[in-house]
Each structure stands twice: as C-alpha cells, then as structure tokens.
Design a protein around this motif. Structure first.
Motif, PDB file in Angstrom:
ATOM      1  N   GLU A 130      -7.934  -2.208   5.817  1.00 19.26           N
ATOM      2  CA  GLU A 130      -8.814  -2.280   4.732  1.00 19.26           C
ATOM      3  C   GLU A 130      -9.068  -4.179   3.544  1.00 19.26           C
TER       4      GLU A 130
ATOM      5  N   VAL B  29       0.457  -1.384  -0.232  1.00 21.84           N
ATOM      6  CA  VAL B  29      -0.100  -0.443  -0.730  1.00 21.84           C
ATOM      7  C   VAL B  29       0.915   1.317   0.177  1.00 21.84           C
TER       8      VAL B  29
ATOM      9  N   ARG C  29      -4.878   1.508   5.096  1.00 19.31           N
ATOM     10  CA  ARG C  29      -5.504   1.214   3.738  1.00 19.31           C
ATOM     11  C   ARG C  29      -4.682  -0.478   4.106  1.00 19.31           C
TER      12      ARG C  29
ATOM     13  N   ASP D 296      -1.690   6.001   7.880  1.00 20.10           N
ATOM     14  CA  ASP D 296      -2.963   6.180   6.685  1.00 20.10           C
ATOM     15  C   ASP D 296      -2.564   4.878   5.932  1.00 20.10           C
TER      16      ASP D 296
END
Length: 214
Positions: free
Chosen positions: A146, A9, A143, A139
């Motif tokens: 997720e 990511v 991610r 972040d």
C-alpha cells in the motif's frame, strides 16, 4: 548495504478463539484438636477427591498436587496448640467442557472442600498462534504494498522480518448460570468458556522501486 529506497512497516494480527483447556483448583481441608485425626481426615478427603476425578476418565487430562499444608493453631498468649489445620490443593486440567460444571459442583459438594476456577487457556502449541503469526506477516506485506503503491512504486524484496511479540490474553468476561436441577435432583451449572484473544506482530523492511513523486 541496501541500494534504493526502503519501506519499513509493522504487521499485526488479532484473533478471538475458543479456549482449548480449562483449569481449576480443588482444596481439601481438615481441622481437629488432635494432629493424627487432622491428618487422617485430610487424607480421606483427598482420596475422595481423587476417586471422584478418576470417575470422569479421559475428561480429566491432568491432575497436579501443588500445595500441602499442615499447621498448628496456638493461643495468642502462648505456644499451647489448640488445633491443627491441614489442606491439600490439586490443580485439574479439563478439555471436555460439557462435564466441567457438573464436576466442579460435585467436588464442591464434598465435605470441607473448596473449589476455585475455572481458568481458560490455549495450549502453548495451539494452531491459533501459528495462524496469528502468518496473518501478521500477510498484514506487513499488504501494508508495504500500500505504501509503495501510494508512491507509484512496487515492492521488490524483503530485507528483514522480525517477530516483535505474540500474546494470548483471555477476554475480560466470564458468564455462568445455574440451570435448575438435573434429573437426579443434583444442581446444574452451565459455564460459558472465555474467548481467548491471540495477538501477533512483526516488523519488516522491504526494498521498493524508485517512487514516482511528480
């Protein structure tokens, strides 16, 4: 060698923060047919600028003399000197923005003086940079989780984390307005500091548990 599935990511963060310093340039100039007169006037005007800046005390964080020029002006048809031009430029760094407009106007009111700026900035070691890096890492972790959850899996470990760049850019806007006259009859100039955009990004790789694809 990594066993099991991996998710890669990119984490990013963007912030707008107030500037910490402002810089401007002030240039003293002189011109005369006589070289010594030009140098004398230039030195006097540069000294007047120094005295004015010193009167602001700690408001002025730094003064840096950068560009000194003295050149002859000649006629096109030959080398006969008709005048001498001189200039000296000082870069001024200020942290107290409340006095900035007044200072620049007072300098601009001096004889044969040019003022340019201000340019707003953050310090290299500003906490805003560190906060942006931490936000970019958070972040990236969010991610990765997720993506893993979308696959019915969970993040288990960090394999690699790389800083892909960080930047500080001023917002492309600046507003200033004349505020009438001060009590002493001197013009006032209100400056609105430019917001600074701070960006950070990272690339990260995580191992995850086996996806549930059914």
């Amino acid at each position: 060698m990594v066993d099991g599935p991996v998710v890669s990511v990119r984490g990013e963060a963007y912030r707008e923060v107030e500037p910490e310093v402002a810089r401007f340039r002030v240039t003293a100039m002189a011109r005369d047919k006589d070289r010594e007169a030009t140098l004398t006037r230039l030195a006097e005007r540069a000294a007047a600028i120094r005295v004015l800046l010193e009167s602001y005390g700690p408001v002025v964080e730094r003064r840096e003399t950068g560009d000194l020029q003295v050149r002859p002006e000649t006629k096109r048809s030959g080398e006969r000197v008709v005048a001498y031009h001189g200039s000296v430029t000082t870069t001024v760094t200020v942290t107290d923005f409340t006095a900035l407009g007044e200072m620049m106007l007072r300098l601009a009111d001096q004889d044969q003086v040019e003022v340019a700026g201000p340019w707003w900035a953050l310090r290299p070691d500003s906490p805003a940079h560190r906060e942006a890096r931490r936000a970019a890492i958070a972040d990236a972790v969010a991610r990765a989780r997720e993506y893993a959850e979308a696959l019915g899996a969970q993040v288990t470990a960090l394999i690699e984390l790389a800083d892909t760049g960080m930047g500080t850019q001023p917002m492309m806007r600046m507003a200033y307005a004349a505020g009438g006259l001060a009590q002493e009859g001197r013009p006032e100039l209100d400056l609105d500091p430019q917001a600074q955009s701070v960006q950070a990004s990272v690339e990260a790789r995580f191992t995850i548990t086996d996806p549930v694809l059914a």
